[in-house]
Write a protein that holds these residues in place. Structure first.
Motif, PDB file in Angstrom:
ATOM      1  N   LEU A  72      -4.970 -57.501 -17.490  1.00 16.17           N
ATOM      2  CA  LEU A  72      -5.913 -56.981 -16.510  1.00 16.17           C
ATOM      3  C   LEU A  72      -7.297 -57.581 -16.746  1.00 16.17           C
ATOM      4  CD1 LEU A  72      -4.867 -53.240 -16.488  1.00 16.17           C
ATOM      5  CD2 LEU A  72      -4.495 -54.897 -14.693  1.00 16.17           C
ATOM      6  N   PRO A  73      -8.125 -57.693 -15.708  1.00 14.73           N
ATOM      7  CA  PRO A  73      -9.451 -58.264 -15.854  1.00 14.73           C
ATOM      8  C   PRO A  73     -10.332 -57.404 -16.763  1.00 14.73           C
ATOM      9  CG  PRO A  73      -8.964 -57.815 -13.544  1.00 14.73           C
ATOM     10  CD  PRO A  73      -7.813 -57.351 -14.335  1.00 14.73           C
ATOM     11  N   LYS A  74     -11.204 -58.061 -17.487  1.00 17.50           N
ATOM     12  CA  LYS A  74     -12.110 -57.373 -18.416  1.00 17.50           C
ATOM     13  C   LYS A  74     -13.404 -56.993 -17.706  1.00 17.50           C
ATOM     14  CE  LYS A  74      -9.268 -58.084 -21.752  1.00 17.50           C
ATOM     15  NZ  LYS A  74      -8.310 -57.068 -22.018  1.00 17.50           N
ATOM     16  N   ILE A  75     -13.944 -55.840 -18.052  1.00 16.98           N
ATOM     17  CA  ILE A  75     -15.153 -55.348 -17.407  1.00 16.98           C
ATOM     18  C   ILE A  75     -16.406 -56.057 -17.931  1.00 16.98           C
ATOM     19  CG2 ILE A  75     -15.665 -53.436 -18.950  1.00 16.98           C
ATOM     20  CD1 ILE A  75     -16.089 -51.806 -16.264  1.00 16.98           C
ATOM     21  N   ASN A  76     -16.335 -56.643 -19.119  1.00 12.42           N
ATOM     22  CA  ASN A  76     -17.497 -57.346 -19.669  1.00 12.42           C
ATOM     23  C   ASN A  76     -17.933 -58.499 -18.782  1.00 12.42           C
ATOM     24  OD1 ASN A  76     -17.558 -55.649 -21.866  1.00 12.42           O
ATOM     25  ND2 ASN A  76     -16.236 -56.965 -23.088  1.00 12.42           N
ATOM     26  N   GLU A  77     -16.991 -59.127 -18.099  1.00 10.18           N
ATOM     27  CA  GLU A  77     -17.312 -60.233 -17.198  1.00 10.18           C
ATOM     28  C   GLU A  77     -18.141 -59.740 -16.009  1.00 10.18           C
ATOM     29  OE1 GLU A  77     -13.447 -61.499 -16.098  1.00 10.18           O
ATOM     30  OE2 GLU A  77     -12.945 -62.190 -18.110  1.00 10.18           O
ATOM     31  N   ILE A  78     -17.901 -58.537 -15.593  1.00  9.57           N
ATOM     32  CA  ILE A  78     -18.570 -57.986 -14.408  1.00  9.57           C
ATOM     33  C   ILE A  78     -19.988 -57.538 -14.726  1.00  9.57           C
ATOM     34  CG2 ILE A  78     -18.441 -56.186 -12.646  1.00  9.57           C
ATOM     35  CD1 ILE A  78     -15.435 -56.145 -13.104  1.00  9.57           C
ATOM     36  N   LYS A  79     -20.217 -57.043 -15.904  1.00  6.57           N
ATOM     37  CA  LYS A  79     -21.522 -56.487 -16.259  1.00  6.57           C
ATOM     38  C   LYS A  79     -22.634 -57.519 -16.208  1.00  6.57           C
ATOM     39  CE  LYS A  79     -19.841 -52.713 -19.088  1.00  6.57           C
ATOM     40  NZ  LYS A  79     -19.811 -52.097 -20.421  1.00  6.57           N
ATOM     41  N   THR A  80     -22.292 -58.805 -16.306  1.00  3.00           N
ATOM     42  CA  THR A  80     -23.310 -59.849 -16.303  1.00  3.00           C
ATOM     43  C   THR A  80     -23.684 -60.317 -14.900  1.00  3.00           C
ATOM     44  OG1 THR A  80     -21.627 -61.573 -16.506  1.00  3.00           O
ATOM     45  CG2 THR A  80     -22.568 -60.694 -18.555  1.00  3.00           C
ATOM     46  N   LEU A  81     -22.989 -59.842 -13.867  1.00  2.00           N
ATOM     47  CA  LEU A  81     -23.269 -60.266 -12.498  1.00  2.00           C
ATOM     48  C   LEU A  81     -24.516 -59.584 -11.953  1.00  2.00           C
ATOM     49  CD1 LEU A  81     -19.694 -60.056 -10.926  1.00  2.00           C
ATOM     50  CD2 LEU A  81     -20.880 -62.098 -11.692  1.00  2.00           C
ATOM     51  N   ASN A  82     -25.277 -60.332 -11.133  1.00  2.00           N
ATOM     52  CA  ASN A  82     -26.429 -59.703 -10.481  1.00  2.00           C
ATOM     53  C   ASN A  82     -25.945 -58.996  -9.209  1.00  2.00           C
ATOM     54  OD1 ASN A  82     -26.188 -61.609  -8.434  1.00  2.00           O
ATOM     55  ND2 ASN A  82     -27.765 -62.939  -9.281  1.00  2.00           N
ATOM     56  N   LYS A  83     -26.849 -58.345  -8.504  1.00  2.00           N
ATOM     57  CA  LYS A  83     -26.459 -57.499  -7.372  1.00  2.00           C
ATOM     58  C   LYS A  83     -25.788 -58.291  -6.251  1.00  2.00           C
ATOM     59  CE  LYS A  83     -28.253 -53.842  -4.480  1.00  2.00           C
ATOM     60  NZ  LYS A  83     -29.375 -52.968  -4.194  1.00  2.00           N
ATOM     61  N   ASN A  84     -26.317 -59.457  -5.905  1.00  2.00           N
ATOM     62  CA  ASN A  84     -25.731 -60.254  -4.821  1.00  2.00           C
ATOM     63  C   ASN A  84     -24.343 -60.763  -5.197  1.00  2.00           C
ATOM     64  OD1 ASN A  84     -27.928 -59.953  -3.128  1.00  2.00           O
ATOM     65  ND2 ASN A  84     -28.957 -61.752  -3.937  1.00  2.00           N
ATOM     66  N   ASP A  85     -24.194 -61.252  -6.419  1.00  2.00           N
ATOM     67  CA  ASP A  85     -22.892 -61.731  -6.873  1.00  2.00           C
ATOM     68  C   ASP A  85     -21.873 -60.596  -6.900  1.00  2.00           C
ATOM     69  OD1 ASP A  85     -23.848 -64.285  -7.162  1.00  2.00           O
ATOM     70  OD2 ASP A  85     -24.253 -64.081  -9.314  1.00  2.00           O
ATOM     71  N   LEU A  86     -22.319 -59.431  -7.291  1.00  2.00           N
ATOM     72  CA  LEU A  86     -21.446 -58.260  -7.343  1.00  2.00           C
ATOM     73  C   LEU A  86     -20.943 -57.896  -5.942  1.00  2.00           C
ATOM     74  CD1 LEU A  86     -20.373 -56.148  -9.373  1.00  2.00           C
ATOM     75  CD2 LEU A  86     -22.335 -54.753  -8.786  1.00  2.00           C
ATOM     76  N   GLU A  87     -21.840 -57.901  -4.967  1.00  2.00           N
ATOM     77  CA  GLU A  87     -21.448 -57.582  -3.591  1.00  2.00           C
ATOM     78  C   GLU A  87     -20.500 -58.638  -3.032  1.00  2.00           C
ATOM     79  OE1 GLU A  87     -25.074 -57.040  -1.429  1.00  2.00           O
ATOM     80  OE2 GLU A  87     -25.565 -55.187  -2.477  1.00  2.00           O
ATOM     81  N   ASN A  88     -20.765 -59.904  -3.330  1.00  2.00           N
ATOM     82  CA  ASN A  88     -19.875 -60.978  -2.874  1.00  2.00           C
ATOM     83  C   ASN A  88     -18.498 -60.858  -3.509  1.00  2.00           C
ATOM     84  OD1 ASN A  88     -21.796 -62.139  -1.217  1.00  2.00           O
ATOM     85  ND2 ASN A  88     -22.528 -63.540  -2.786  1.00  2.00           N
ATOM     86  N   GLU A  89     -18.458 -60.517  -4.781  1.00  2.00           N
ATOM     87  CA  GLU A  89     -17.184 -60.359  -5.482  1.00  2.00           C
ATOM     88  C   GLU A  89     -16.385 -59.186  -4.903  1.00  2.00           C
ATOM     89  OE1 GLU A  89     -14.304 -61.477  -8.264  1.00  2.00           O
ATOM     90  OE2 GLU A  89     -16.155 -62.501  -7.719  1.00  2.00           O
ATOM     91  N   ILE A  90     -17.067 -58.088  -4.575  1.00  2.00           N
ATOM     92  CA  ILE A  90     -16.404 -56.931  -3.959  1.00  2.00           C
ATOM     93  C   ILE A  90     -15.805 -57.328  -2.614  1.00  2.00           C
ATOM     94  CG2 ILE A  90     -16.810 -54.664  -2.891  1.00  2.00           C
ATOM     95  CD1 ILE A  90     -18.816 -54.133  -5.162  1.00  2.00           C
ATOM     96  N   LEU A  91     -16.557 -58.070  -1.824  1.00  2.00           N
ATOM     97  CA  LEU A  91     -16.069 -58.515  -0.530  1.00  2.00           C
ATOM     98  C   LEU A  91     -14.845 -59.421  -0.683  1.00  2.00           C
ATOM     99  CD1 LEU A  91     -16.551 -58.457   2.519  1.00  2.00           C
ATOM    100  CD2 LEU A  91     -18.010 -60.448   2.220  1.00  2.00           C
ATOM    101  N   ASN A  92     -14.892 -60.335  -1.642  1.00  2.00           N
ATOM    102  CA  ASN A  92     -13.767 -61.237  -1.874  1.00  2.00           C
ATOM    103  C   ASN A  92     -12.515 -60.481  -2.325  1.00  2.00           C
ATOM    104  OD1 ASN A  92     -15.222 -63.510  -1.178  1.00  2.00           O
ATOM    105  ND2 ASN A  92     -15.881 -63.905  -3.275  1.00  2.00           N
ATOM    106  N   ILE A  93     -12.697 -59.507  -3.193  1.00  2.00           N
ATOM    107  CA  ILE A  93     -11.564 -58.724  -3.682  1.00  2.00           C
ATOM    108  C   ILE A  93     -10.955 -57.897  -2.550  1.00  2.00           C
ATOM    109  CG2 ILE A  93     -10.935 -56.804  -5.210  1.00  2.00           C
ATOM    110  CD1 ILE A  93     -11.193 -59.393  -6.699  1.00  2.00           C
ATOM    111  N   LYS A  94     -11.801 -57.337  -1.680  1.00  2.00           N
ATOM    112  CA  LYS A  94     -11.276 -56.574  -0.544  1.00  2.00           C
ATOM    113  C   LYS A  94     -10.488 -57.473   0.402  1.00  2.00           C
ATOM    114  CE  LYS A  94     -14.465 -52.698  -0.461  1.00  2.00           C
ATOM    115  NZ  LYS A  94     -15.459 -51.946   0.325  1.00  2.00           N
TER     116      LYS A  94
END
Length: 63
Positions: A3-25
């Motif tokens: 499973l993906p690790k959460i440590n990779e996500i904690k380093t993302l900024n707000k825009n990257d986080l929103e883009n990643e959420i959109l891609n995953i959806k």
């Protein structure tokens, strides 16, 4: 595949986080569409994608 690790996500900024959420959806939608149309797909990807989405949303709400 683990499973993906959460440590990779904690380093993302707000825009990257929103883009990643959109891609995953989008990825989750494509998986559901593949299942509904009886195309070949890897069923374990549902678990991984949902897990990743939950991680992203948790980090987004804590910021």
């Amino acid at each position: 595949m683990s499973l993906p690790k959460i440590n990779e996500i904690k380093t993302l900024n707000k825009n990257d986080l929103e883009n990643e959420i959109l891609n995953i959806k989008k990825q989750l939608f494509k998986l559901r569409l593949s299942r509904a149309t009886k195309q070949s797909f890897k069923s374990h990807q549902f678990k991984h994608v949902k897990h990743r989405l939950a991680q992203l949303l948790m980090i987004q709400k804590s910021n």
